[in-house]
Design a protein around this motif. Structure first.
Motif, PDB file in Angstrom:
ATOM      1  N   GLU A  74       0.810  -1.212   0.000  1.00  0.00           N
ATOM      2  CA  GLU A  74       0.000   0.000   0.000  1.00  0.00           C
ATOM      3  C   GLU A  74       0.844   1.263   0.000  1.00  0.00           C
ATOM      4  OE1 GLU A  74      -3.296   0.352  -0.371  1.00  0.00           O
ATOM      5  OE2 GLU A  74      -3.362  -1.801  -0.714  1.00  0.00           O
ATOM      6  N   ARG A  75       2.086   1.171   0.407  1.00  0.00           N
ATOM      7  CA  ARG A  75       2.967   2.348   0.452  1.00  0.00           C
ATOM      8  C   ARG A  75       3.743   2.512  -0.863  1.00  0.00           C
ATOM      9  NH1 ARG A  75       5.468   5.072   4.948  1.00  0.00           N
ATOM     10  NH2 ARG A  75       5.908   7.172   4.146  1.00  0.00           N
ATOM     11  N   LEU A  76       4.417   1.453  -1.292  1.00  0.00           N
ATOM     12  CA  LEU A  76       5.280   1.544  -2.466  1.00  0.00           C
ATOM     13  C   LEU A  76       4.592   1.143  -3.760  1.00  0.00           C
ATOM     14  CD1 LEU A  76       8.583   0.044  -1.002  1.00  0.00           C
ATOM     15  CD2 LEU A  76       7.992   2.459  -1.296  1.00  0.00           C
ATOM     16  N   GLY A  77       3.493   0.417  -3.667  1.00  0.00           N
ATOM     17  CA  GLY A  77       2.800  -0.031  -4.868  1.00  0.00           C
ATOM     18  C   GLY A  77       3.448  -1.210  -5.555  1.00  0.00           C
ATOM     19  N   THR A  78       4.414  -1.867  -4.907  1.00  0.00           N
ATOM     20  CA  THR A  78       5.060  -3.039  -5.494  1.00  0.00           C
ATOM     21  C   THR A  78       4.179  -4.269  -5.305  1.00  0.00           C
ATOM     22  OG1 THR A  78       6.306  -3.221  -3.426  1.00  0.00           O
ATOM     23  CG2 THR A  78       7.425  -2.230  -5.288  1.00  0.00           C
ATOM     24  N   PRO A  79       4.035  -5.097  -6.348  1.00  0.00           N
ATOM     25  CA  PRO A  79       3.101  -6.223  -6.265  1.00  0.00           C
ATOM     26  C   PRO A  79       3.586  -7.347  -5.344  1.00  0.00           C
ATOM     27  CG  PRO A  79       4.290  -6.263  -8.342  1.00  0.00           C
ATOM     28  CD  PRO A  79       4.673  -4.984  -7.671  1.00  0.00           C
ATOM     29  N   PHE A  80       2.619  -8.003  -4.703  1.00  0.00           N
ATOM     30  CA  PHE A  80       2.873  -9.193  -3.907  1.00  0.00           C
ATOM     31  C   PHE A  80       2.545 -10.430  -4.739  1.00  0.00           C
ATOM     32  CE2 PHE A  80       1.704  -6.508  -0.002  1.00  0.00           C
ATOM     33  CZ  PHE A  80       3.036  -6.251   0.291  1.00  0.00           C
ATOM     34  N   ALA A  81       3.269 -11.509  -4.504  1.00  0.00           N
ATOM     35  CA  ALA A  81       2.996 -12.764  -5.208  1.00  0.00           C
ATOM     36  C   ALA A  81       1.754 -13.447  -4.657  1.00  0.00           C
ATOM     37  CB  ALA A  81       4.204 -13.694  -5.111  1.00  0.00           C
ATOM     38  N   VAL A  82       1.472 -13.223  -3.378  1.00  0.00           N
ATOM     39  CA  VAL A  82       0.348 -13.878  -2.708  1.00  0.00           C
ATOM     40  C   VAL A  82      -0.528 -12.817  -2.061  1.00  0.00           C
ATOM     41  CG1 VAL A  82      -0.329 -15.541  -0.930  1.00  0.00           C
ATOM     42  CG2 VAL A  82       1.765 -15.919  -2.248  1.00  0.00           C
ATOM     43  N   ASP A  83      -1.825 -12.993  -2.152  1.00  0.00           N
ATOM     44  CA  ASP A  83      -2.772 -12.049  -1.563  1.00  0.00           C
ATOM     45  C   ASP A  83      -2.994 -12.390  -0.093  1.00  0.00           C
ATOM     46  OD1 ASP A  83      -4.714 -10.244  -0.950  1.00  0.00           O
ATOM     47  OD2 ASP A  83      -6.100 -10.829  -2.534  1.00  0.00           O
ATOM     48  N   LEU A  84      -2.455 -11.554   0.793  1.00  0.00           N
ATOM     49  CA  LEU A  84      -2.595 -11.755   2.237  1.00  0.00           C
ATOM     50  C   LEU A  84      -3.550 -10.735   2.851  1.00  0.00           C
ATOM     51  CD1 LEU A  84       1.157 -12.448   3.130  1.00  0.00           C
ATOM     52  CD2 LEU A  84      -0.677 -14.114   2.792  1.00  0.00           C
ATOM     53  N   GLY A  85      -4.298 -10.035   1.990  1.00  0.00           N
ATOM     54  CA  GLY A  85      -5.243  -9.040   2.498  1.00  0.00           C
ATOM     55  C   GLY A  85      -4.783  -7.632   2.187  1.00  0.00           C
ATOM     56  N   ARG A  86      -5.721  -6.693   2.214  1.00  0.00           N
ATOM     57  CA  ARG A  86      -5.407  -5.303   1.903  1.00  0.00           C
ATOM     58  C   ARG A  86      -4.749  -4.610   3.075  1.00  0.00           C
ATOM     59  NH1 ARG A  86      -9.798  -2.596  -2.040  1.00  0.00           N
ATOM     60  NH2 ARG A  86      -8.360  -0.881  -1.627  1.00  0.00           N
ATOM     61  N   GLY A  87      -4.019  -3.550   2.755  1.00  0.00           N
ATOM     62  CA  GLY A  87      -3.410  -2.724   3.792  1.00  0.00           C
ATOM     63  C   GLY A  87      -2.038  -3.164   4.230  1.00  0.00           C
ATOM     64  N   LEU A  88      -1.465  -4.180   3.573  1.00  0.00           N
ATOM     65  CA  LEU A  88      -0.152  -4.686   3.997  1.00  0.00           C
ATOM     66  C   LEU A  88       0.980  -3.861   3.384  1.00  0.00           C
ATOM     67  CD1 LEU A  88      -0.647  -8.550   3.778  1.00  0.00           C
ATOM     68  CD2 LEU A  88      -0.771  -7.082   5.796  1.00  0.00           C
ATOM     69  N   LEU A  89       2.083  -3.799   4.122  1.00  0.00           N
ATOM     70  CA  LEU A  89       3.287  -3.118   3.646  1.00  0.00           C
ATOM     71  C   LEU A  89       4.363  -4.139   3.328  1.00  0.00           C
ATOM     72  CD1 LEU A  89       3.550  -0.109   6.146  1.00  0.00           C
ATOM     73  CD2 LEU A  89       2.415  -0.175   3.919  1.00  0.00           C
ATOM     74  N   SER A  90       5.181  -3.826   2.352  1.00  0.00           N
ATOM     75  CA  SER A  90       6.293  -4.700   1.985  1.00  0.00           C
ATOM     76  C   SER A  90       7.432  -4.523   2.981  1.00  0.00           C
ATOM     77  CB  SER A  90       6.780  -4.353   0.582  1.00  0.00           C
ATOM     78  OG  SER A  90       7.276  -3.020   0.554  1.00  0.00           O
ATOM     79  N   PRO A  91       8.338  -5.512   3.065  1.00  0.00           N
ATOM     80  CA  PRO A  91       9.512  -5.351   3.936  1.00  0.00           C
ATOM     81  C   PRO A  91      10.323  -4.099   3.602  1.00  0.00           C
ATOM     82  CG  PRO A  91       9.290  -7.644   3.264  1.00  0.00           C
ATOM     83  CD  PRO A  91       8.265  -6.861   2.479  1.00  0.00           C
ATOM     84  N   ALA A  92      10.407  -3.758   2.312  1.00  0.00           N
ATOM     85  CA  ALA A  92      11.167  -2.560   1.920  1.00  0.00           C
ATOM     86  C   ALA A  92      10.523  -1.290   2.466  1.00  0.00           C
ATOM     87  CB  ALA A  92      11.265  -2.491   0.402  1.00  0.00           C
ATOM     88  N   ALA A  93       9.207  -1.225   2.450  1.00  0.00           N
ATOM     89  CA  ALA A  93       8.512  -0.043   2.953  1.00  0.00           C
ATOM     90  C   ALA A  93       8.635   0.088   4.457  1.00  0.00           C
ATOM     91  CB  ALA A  93       7.036  -0.097   2.550  1.00  0.00           C
ATOM     92  N   ILE A  94       8.742  -1.042   5.148  1.00  0.00           N
ATOM     93  CA  ILE A  94       8.885  -1.032   6.607  1.00  0.00           C
ATOM     94  C   ILE A  94      10.318  -0.678   7.007  1.00  0.00           C
ATOM     95  CG2 ILE A  94       8.784  -2.458   8.686  1.00  0.00           C
ATOM     96  CD1 ILE A  94       6.544  -4.065   7.276  1.00  0.00           C
ATOM     97  N   ALA A  95      11.284  -1.277   6.301  1.00  0.00           N
ATOM     98  CA  ALA A  95      12.691  -1.075   6.657  1.00  0.00           C
ATOM     99  C   ALA A  95      13.195   0.311   6.273  1.00  0.00           C
ATOM    100  CB  ALA A  95      13.542  -2.145   5.979  1.00  0.00           C
ATOM    101  N   ASP A  96      12.716   0.837   5.154  1.00  0.00           N
ATOM    102  CA  ASP A  96      13.195   2.138   4.661  1.00  0.00           C
ATOM    103  C   ASP A  96      12.014   2.930   4.119  1.00  0.00           C
ATOM    104  OD1 ASP A  96      14.829   4.204   3.886  1.00  0.00           O
ATOM    105  OD2 ASP A  96      15.512   3.218   2.037  1.00  0.00           O
ATOM    106  N   PRO A  97      11.180   3.475   5.006  1.00  0.00           N
ATOM    107  CA  PRO A  97       9.959   4.171   4.542  1.00  0.00           C
ATOM    108  C   PRO A  97      10.302   5.359   3.648  1.00  0.00           C
ATOM    109  CG  PRO A  97       9.907   3.795   6.923  1.00  0.00           C
ATOM    110  CD  PRO A  97      11.300   3.483   6.473  1.00  0.00           C
ATOM    111  N   PRO A  98       9.568   5.527   2.561  1.00  0.00           N
ATOM    112  CA  PRO A  98       9.836   6.661   1.673  1.00  0.00           C
ATOM    113  C   PRO A  98       9.316   7.968   2.266  1.00  0.00           C
ATOM    114  CG  PRO A  98       7.918   5.463   0.918  1.00  0.00           C
ATOM    115  CD  PRO A  98       8.467   4.674   2.076  1.00  0.00           C
ATOM    116  N   VAL A  99       9.775   9.063   1.698  1.00  0.00           N
ATOM    117  CA  VAL A  99       9.300  10.375   2.120  1.00  0.00           C
ATOM    118  C   VAL A  99       7.863  10.591   1.655  1.00  0.00           C
ATOM    119  CG1 VAL A  99       9.680  12.858   1.880  1.00  0.00           C
ATOM    120  CG2 VAL A  99      11.636  11.329   2.126  1.00  0.00           C
ATOM    121  N   PHE A 100       7.548  10.129   0.458  1.00  0.00           N
ATOM    122  CA  PHE A 100       6.190  10.264  -0.071  1.00  0.00           C
ATOM    123  C   PHE A 100       5.247   9.288   0.631  1.00  0.00           C
ATOM    124  CE2 PHE A 100       8.692   7.513  -2.892  1.00  0.00           C
ATOM    125  CZ  PHE A 100       7.940   6.343  -2.891  1.00  0.00           C
ATOM    126  N   ALA A 101       3.960   9.579   0.573  1.00  0.00           N
ATOM    127  CA  ALA A 101       2.968   8.766   1.289  1.00  0.00           C
ATOM    128  C   ALA A 101       2.661   7.459   0.573  1.00  0.00           C
ATOM    129  CB  ALA A 101       1.676   9.571   1.488  1.00  0.00           C
TER     130      ALA A 101
END
Length: 268
Positions: A74-101
């Motif tokens: 939901e933050r970076l817009g990078t696709p997931f291989a498996v659907d685990l539900g909406r609202g999830l963040l990728s490891p990259a977004a958690i480890a290094d959050p971007p400045v943009f929303a």
């Protein structure tokens, strides 16, 4: 009391108003378009195969585009291989959050998607901005619904001179026209001519872009308190849009979100 000259002018305006001719004019316009289509049949913007509409993709090329759809971060817009539900963040977004929303893109930067970007950017195919911009409006509808102002990622003046146009500015213009959102192409400036980002590591990209963008003093009232939708052609590591978003936030923007046509996706 109405003056005779004013009455004459009003009478003249009524005299030359022909509402009954409007359907005929529209029919003539449609007829001209059909005639042009016979002389210059519409072709696919990617492979030049015949299509039903101008500035469109044929069925084959459409099927070859790697569209990015949910599930994605939901933050970076990078696709997931498996659907685990909406609202999830990728490891990259958690480890290094971007400045943009949030960031969204139409497709992966490969295959037909890459070819379209390269033709727009380097192949003197500025008309492709119409096709790509339409697709961006669809992919970014959630961001557009919350945006106040559209801005393109700017080029440095020397690069703009050598390339002759800014592909991000063309896309931003199309998105603004289709959505009716205000457009401020000069509200963000690139004051530093950076090295080409290709081949640089993530850390090198960030260092290369340090201090590259600024909001001119005269543009600050346009930015303050606004939710900005930043437009670019491709999102790679996010270093460029991060640097641009940081400059906008420092100038008082309420929020910055990013919409691109393509984005680099590294599987695994």
């Amino acid at each position: 009391m109405e003056k005779p000259a004013d009455a004459a002018r009003q009478t003249g305006r009524r005299k030359f108003s022909f509402p009954a001719l409007k359907p005929a004019c529209l029919a003539l316009d449609a007829g001209l378009k059909r005639a042009l289509a016979l002389i210059y049949p519409p072709v696919c913007v990617a492979c030049r195969a015949a299509t039903g509409d101008a500035q469109a993709l044929c069925a084959h090329c459409w099927g070859e585009i790697g569209f990015i759809e949910r599930p994605y971060c939901e933050r970076l817009g990078t696709p997931f291989a498996v659907d685990l539900g909406r609202g999830l963040l990728s490891p990259a977004a958690i480890a290094d959050p971007p400045v943009f929303a949030r960031a969204r893109a139409v497709c992966r930067f490969d295959g037909v998607g890459r070819e379209l970007v390269h033709r727009l950017k380097y192949g003197d195919r500025a008309e492709l901005a119409v096709t790509l911009g339409r697709m961006m409006v669809q992919a970014g509808h959630e961001l557009i619904a919350e945006a106040d102002l559209i801005l393109p990622v700017p080029l440095h003046r020397t690069r703009l001179w050598s390339r002759r146009f800014n592909q991000a500015a063309l896309l931003a213009q199309v998105v603004a026209r289709l959505t009716g959102l205000p457009h401020a192409p000069a509200a963000l400036a690139r004051r530093k001519r950076t090295r080409q980002q290709v081949g640089l590591t993530r850390a090198q990209r960030a260092d290369n872009l340090q201090g590259a963008f600024r909001v001119p003093d005269g543009a600050r009232p346009q930015i303050e308190g606004q939710r900005i939708l930043l437009i670019d052609d491709v999102l790679t590591t996010g270093a460029t849009v991060n640097a641009a978003a940081r400059a906008l936030l420092r100038a008082g923007a309420r929020q910055v979100e990013v919409l691109t046509f393509a984005r680099v996706v590294t599987d695994g």
